[in-house]
Design an enzyme around this catalytic site. Structure first.
Site, short mmCIF file in Angstrom:
data_model
loop_
_atom_site.label_atom_id
_atom_site.label_comp_id
_atom_site.label_asym_id
_atom_site.label_seq_id
_atom_site.Cartn_x
_atom_site.Cartn_y
_atom_site.Cartn_z
N GLY A 104 41.23 31.35 44.90
CA GLY A 104 42.43 32.57 45.12
C GLY A 104 41.97 33.53 46.66
O GLY A 104 40.72 33.32 46.86
N GLU A 116 42.06 41.80 32.91
CA GLU A 116 42.89 40.67 32.32
C GLU A 116 42.44 39.87 31.37
O GLU A 116 42.90 39.23 30.36
CB GLU A 116 43.46 39.91 33.69
CG GLU A 116 42.30 39.16 34.30
CD GLU A 116 42.88 38.49 35.32
OE1 GLU A 116 44.06 38.37 35.61
OE2 GLU A 116 42.13 37.71 36.00
N GLY A 141 40.19 40.04 37.41
CA GLY A 141 38.57 40.13 37.16
C GLY A 141 38.33 38.86 36.32
O GLY A 141 37.16 38.70 36.31
N ARG A 142 39.24 38.24 35.96
CA ARG A 142 39.10 36.97 35.26
C ARG A 142 38.13 37.09 33.86
O ARG A 142 38.56 38.16 33.16
CB ARG A 142 38.25 35.88 36.07
CG ARG A 142 38.83 34.42 35.36
CD ARG A 142 38.49 33.52 36.54
NE ARG A 142 39.68 32.78 36.83
CZ ARG A 142 39.90 31.87 37.72
NH1 ARG A 142 39.02 31.78 38.83
NH2 ARG A 142 41.30 31.50 38.01
N GLN A 154 46.25 43.16 44.24
CA GLN A 154 44.96 43.45 44.24
C GLN A 154 44.26 42.63 45.30
O GLN A 154 43.13 42.62 46.03
CB GLN A 154 44.18 43.42 42.96
CG GLN A 154 44.40 44.29 41.96
CD GLN A 154 44.11 43.98 40.93
OE1 GLN A 154 42.98 44.29 40.06
NE2 GLN A 154 45.11 43.01 39.94
N ARG A 155 44.93 41.50 45.69
CA ARG A 155 44.31 40.39 46.35
C ARG A 155 45.09 40.48 48.09
O ARG A 155 44.47 39.83 48.93
CB ARG A 155 44.44 38.87 45.72
CG ARG A 155 43.45 38.42 45.29
CD ARG A 155 43.62 37.18 44.35
NE ARG A 155 44.47 36.16 44.97
CZ ARG A 155 44.85 35.18 44.28
NH1 ARG A 155 44.26 34.93 43.10
NH2 ARG A 155 45.49 34.13 44.93
N ILE A 170 37.69 38.39 44.70
CA ILE A 170 37.92 39.93 44.15
C ILE A 170 37.13 40.21 42.70
O ILE A 170 36.94 41.45 42.69
CB ILE A 170 39.24 40.37 44.25
CG1 ILE A 170 40.04 39.57 42.95
CG2 ILE A 170 39.97 40.00 45.59
CD1 ILE A 170 41.40 40.15 42.70
N ASP A 171 36.76 39.02 42.19
CA ASP A 171 36.36 39.62 41.01
C ASP A 171 34.89 39.86 40.80
O ASP A 171 34.63 40.41 39.90
CB ASP A 171 36.43 38.16 39.93
CG ASP A 171 37.86 37.69 39.91
OD1 ASP A 171 38.72 38.52 40.05
OD2 ASP A 171 38.19 36.52 39.75
O1 F6P Z 1 39.61 34.58 40.95
C1 F6P Z 1 40.42 35.56 41.71
C2 F6P Z 1 41.86 35.90 40.68
O2 F6P Z 1 42.55 36.64 41.45
C3 F6P Z 1 41.58 36.32 39.37
O3 F6P Z 1 41.31 37.54 39.20
C4 F6P Z 1 42.92 35.88 38.55
O4 F6P Z 1 42.80 35.72 37.28
C5 F6P Z 1 43.04 34.61 39.27
O5 F6P Z 1 42.46 34.40 40.45
C6 F6P Z 1 44.65 34.11 39.53
O6 F6P Z 1 44.59 33.04 40.24
P1 F6P Z 1 45.89 32.16 40.84
O7 F6P Z 1 45.98 32.36 42.35
O8 F6P Z 1 45.47 30.79 40.47
O9 F6P Z 1 46.95 32.68 39.93
#
Ligand code: F6P
Length: 347
Positions: free
Chosen positions: A10, A223, A171-172, A279-280, A127-128
């Site tokens: 990510g 999440e 935050g996974r 958040q990203r 970010i996690d």
């Molecule tokens: O690991 C970073 C993260 O943003 C997690 O917080 C989130 O669950 C996941 O990636 C989402 O992933 P994707 O970009 O594959 O939807």
């Protein structure tokens, strides 16, 4: 010396700051040839590589995303994937790789190092903040900043309407963003995978506040939290049954169920805000720009020192090199003492 770097997994604010720092230290200072691999490990499978010079990395320090692109490609998913990665590197005469990523990207780097002799160093991104071996990953501070601002904004509207505002953050399987943004924003309850509260516990906290005349509450939920009820019931919410190349499920949606349950059990009106990719996205905070820059410079130094199979890490206020095995041994979870600080302000 010819080095190449990639960003995998990510995306995350600060990736460009690392790319810039590696390029400047390795290219301008050491005089090496520097290359960028497009779209994570996929770029080495597809031989998609471009030269990086000072002009390519100029003006990117404050930019979000990654100028190299990223993907969740796992070269070990296919028979020939890893061999193709190594063949591309040989073909291009690349001596070493800087892998910028989280658990998955660095896990691949570790296996390529162990099983194929890849000369690789890592930089911890996510970010996690769930990567062991380092106090903090870059990108995390920005995500906490975004989530805190959201909590602040939701406070005012929650108060105007006497509502319970549930904020779902990323935050996974760890609750770092939730607990830090919850502390910073003064959340009234925080639910994280490490120390679950029951839905009824949350309703009690909401009622406790109402009894003191505060008829609104802010509830932050990570999440990956499994919802639990006093009856012993529990529910893990996924946004899709699909798994990625590393076997990760797609999380999201727990906040909506929690808000409905709070309304059902407590009778308070509840709303949900799912922050998601906000958040990203966007530029990194000053803290993340500095941390990412320090990591990038360290990664170039680690290549110079031939510290293969190691990752740049923050320990206290020092940037050090730690073995991949330390970073990948286990998920870094929120410690109880930190959650207890947050708990002091519940209700
Ligand atoms: O690991 C970073 C993260 O943003 C997690 O917080 C989130 O669950 C996941 O990636 C989402 O992933 P994707 O970009 O594959 O939807």
């Amino acid at each position: 010396m010819r080095i190449a770097m990639l960003t995998g997994g990510g995306d995350c604010p600060g990736l460009n700051a690392v790319i810039r720092a590696v390029t400047r230290r390795a290219g301008a200072e050491y005089g090496w040839e520097v290359y960028g691999i497009r779209n994570g490990w996929l770029g080495l499978i597809e031989d998609d590589i471009k030269a990086l010079g000072p002009s390519a990395v100029s003006g990117i320090l404050n930019q979000g995303g990654t100028i190299l692109g990223t993907s969740r490609t796992n070269p070990f998913k296919t028979e020939e994937g890893a061999a193709r990665v190594m063949a591309t590197l040989r073909g291009r005469g690349i001596d070493a790789v800087v892998a910028i990523g989280g658990e998955d990207t660095l896990g691949v780097a570790h296996r390529l190092h162990e099983e194929h002799g890849l000369q690789v160093v890592g930089v911890p991104k996510t970010i996690d903040n769930d990567l062991s071996g380092t106090d903090y990953t870059f990108g995390f501070d920005t995500a906490v900043h975004v989530a805190t601002e959201a909590v602040d904004r939701l406070h005012t509207t929650a108060e105007s309407h006497n509502r319970v505002m549930v904020v779902e953050v990323m935050g996974r399987h760890t609750g770092w963003i939730a607990v830090m943004a919850g502390i910073a924003g003064g959340a009234d309850a925080i639910l994280i995978p490490e120390f679950p509260l029951t839905v009824e516990d949350v309703c009690d906290l909401v009622q406790q506040r109402a009894d003191r005349g505060k008829r609104f509450s802010i509830v932050v939920v990570s999440e990956g939290t499994t919802l639990t009820w006093r009856s012993g019931g529990e529910q893990t919410i996924l946004s899709s049954e699909e798994v990625d190349a590393f076997g990760h499920v797609r999380l999201g949606g727990v906040g909506s169920i929690l808000a409905k349950e709070i309304e059902r059990i407590s009778g308070f009106e509840a709303r949900v805000t799912i922050l998601g990719y906000i958040q990203r996205g966007g530029g990194p905070t000053a803290h993340d720009r500095i941390l990412a820059t320090r990591y990038g410079v360290k990664a170039a130094e680690m290549v110079k020192n031939e510290q293969w199979g190691m990752m740049a890490a923050l320990r206290g206020d020092s940037i050090v090199a730690v073995p991949f095995t330390e970073a990948l041994s286990q998920l870094k979870t929120v410690p109880l003492e930190l959650y207890e600080i947050a708990q002091t302000f519940f209700g």
